[in-house]
Design an enzyme around this catalytic site. Structure first.
Site, PDB file in Angstrom:
ATOM      1  N   GLU A 118       0.861  -1.184   0.000  1.00 39.29           N
ATOM      2  CA  GLU A 118       0.000   0.000   0.000  1.00 39.29           C
ATOM      3  C   GLU A 118       0.888   1.221   0.000  1.00 39.29           C
ATOM      4  O   GLU A 118       1.981   1.203   0.566  1.00 39.29           O
ATOM      5  CB  GLU A 118      -0.897   0.061   1.248  1.00 39.29           C
ATOM      6  CG  GLU A 118      -2.097  -0.860   1.202  1.00 39.29           C
ATOM      7  CD  GLU A 118      -1.792  -2.202   1.822  1.00 39.29           C
ATOM      8  OE1 GLU A 118      -0.723  -2.307   2.480  1.00 39.29           O
ATOM      9  OE2 GLU A 118      -2.603  -3.127   1.644  1.00 39.29           O
ATOM     10  N   ASN A 123       1.624  10.100  -2.127  1.00 42.10           N
ATOM     11  CA  ASN A 123       3.071   9.810  -2.199  1.00 42.10           C
ATOM     12  C   ASN A 123       3.488   9.492  -3.644  1.00 42.10           C
ATOM     13  O   ASN A 123       3.684   8.334  -4.022  1.00 42.10           O
ATOM     14  CB  ASN A 123       3.407   8.650  -1.258  1.00 42.10           C
ATOM     15  CG  ASN A 123       4.909   8.458  -1.088  1.00 42.10           C
ATOM     16  OD1 ASN A 123       5.707   9.032  -1.839  1.00 42.10           O
ATOM     17  ND2 ASN A 123       5.294   7.659  -0.104  1.00 42.10           N
ATOM     18  N   TYR A 130       7.285   2.449  -7.882  1.00 42.01           N
ATOM     19  CA  TYR A 130       6.602   1.161  -8.055  1.00 42.01           C
ATOM     20  C   TYR A 130       6.129   0.972  -9.503  1.00 42.01           C
ATOM     21  O   TYR A 130       6.252  -0.119 -10.062  1.00 42.01           O
ATOM     22  CB  TYR A 130       5.413   1.052  -7.086  1.00 42.01           C
ATOM     23  CG  TYR A 130       5.781   1.253  -5.636  1.00 42.01           C
ATOM     24  CD1 TYR A 130       6.939   0.689  -5.108  1.00 42.01           C
ATOM     25  CD2 TYR A 130       4.999   2.008  -4.780  1.00 42.01           C
ATOM     26  CE1 TYR A 130       7.285   0.884  -3.777  1.00 42.01           C
ATOM     27  CE2 TYR A 130       5.339   2.203  -3.453  1.00 42.01           C
ATOM     28  CZ  TYR A 130       6.486   1.644  -2.963  1.00 42.01           C
ATOM     29  OH  TYR A 130       6.826   1.842  -1.656  1.00 42.01           O
TER      30      TYR A 130
END
Ligand SMILES: CC(C)(COP(=O)(O)OP(=O)(O)OC[C@H]1O[C@@H](n2cnc3c(N)ncnc32)[C@H](O)[C@@H]1OP(=O)(O)O)[C@@H](O)C(=O)NCCC(=O)NCCS
Length: 161
Positions: A118, A123, A130
């Site tokens: 998560e 962010n 990612y």
């Protein structure tokens, strides 16, 4: 900047907690890390260490902790990445990327089929990291985070692809 990835040791925990606190990550604290280090055989706990003088003032430049657990959504096990952070003085040197790649390699050897995590909806640097590594947003968890309260994006990557 040269660095290498190593298994976390008990001696590393104070600097891991320091990075956790500076980075406003989920609070595990000293006892939380020690507990997984000692008692959880399915924990993946790694650190990045400096390999040149400028980066050897610290034991730990960055760290990642995760657990290989049965998947709640799919058959088989998955790595759930609980916390990953790089000390602010050592960001944008590829440490975060390498920590995740190494963790996924370990997780594959433990039989995990997916890697999940998560991330706070605000962010964007972490989300970019990612996405660049092939994770996809698979869901949004309302008010998943506190202090401050915020939605969490659930991201996943198949390790077999
Ligand atoms: C997110 C974090 C772990 C990245 O660590 P890092 O060691 O700086 O990451 P890397 O150097 O490996 O960056 C890899 C890629 O991620 C992306 N990225 C990393 N930081 C970024 C930023 N501030 N802005 C945009 N993209 C960023 C880039 O694509 C980068 O590749 P590039 O440098 O070749 O452009 C670090 O910023 C951090 O500790 N943040 C605070 C804690 C945190 O948010 N953890 C994640 C919680 S889910």
């Amino acid at each position: 900047m040269r660095f290498y990835i190593a298994h976390m040791l008990e001696l590393d925990i104070p600097e891991v907690v320091e990075i956790e606190e500076i980075s406003n990550l989920s609070r595990w604290g000293y006892d939380g890390y020690l507990s997984d280090l000692v008692y959880n055989p399915m924990a993946i706990m790694i650190v990045a260490r400096g390999d040149e003088p400028a980066a050897m003032t610290r034991r730990v430049l960055g760290f990642l902790v995760g657990r290989v657990v049965p998947s709640a959504l799919h058959s088989g096990d998955e790595l759930h990445i609980n916390n990953v952070g790089t000390h602010p003085d050592f960001r944008r040197f590829g440490i975060g990327r390498k920590l995740i790649q190494e963790a996924n390699t370990y997780a594959t050897s433990y039989g995990a089929l997916r890697s999940t995590l998560e991330v706070r909806a605000s962010n964007l640097p972490a989300q970019q990291l990612y996405l660049n590594l092939g994770y996809q947003v698979a869901g949004r968890r309302r008010n998943y985070y506190s202090e401050p309260e915020e939605d969490g994006l659930f991201m996943e990557k198949w390790l077999t692809l």
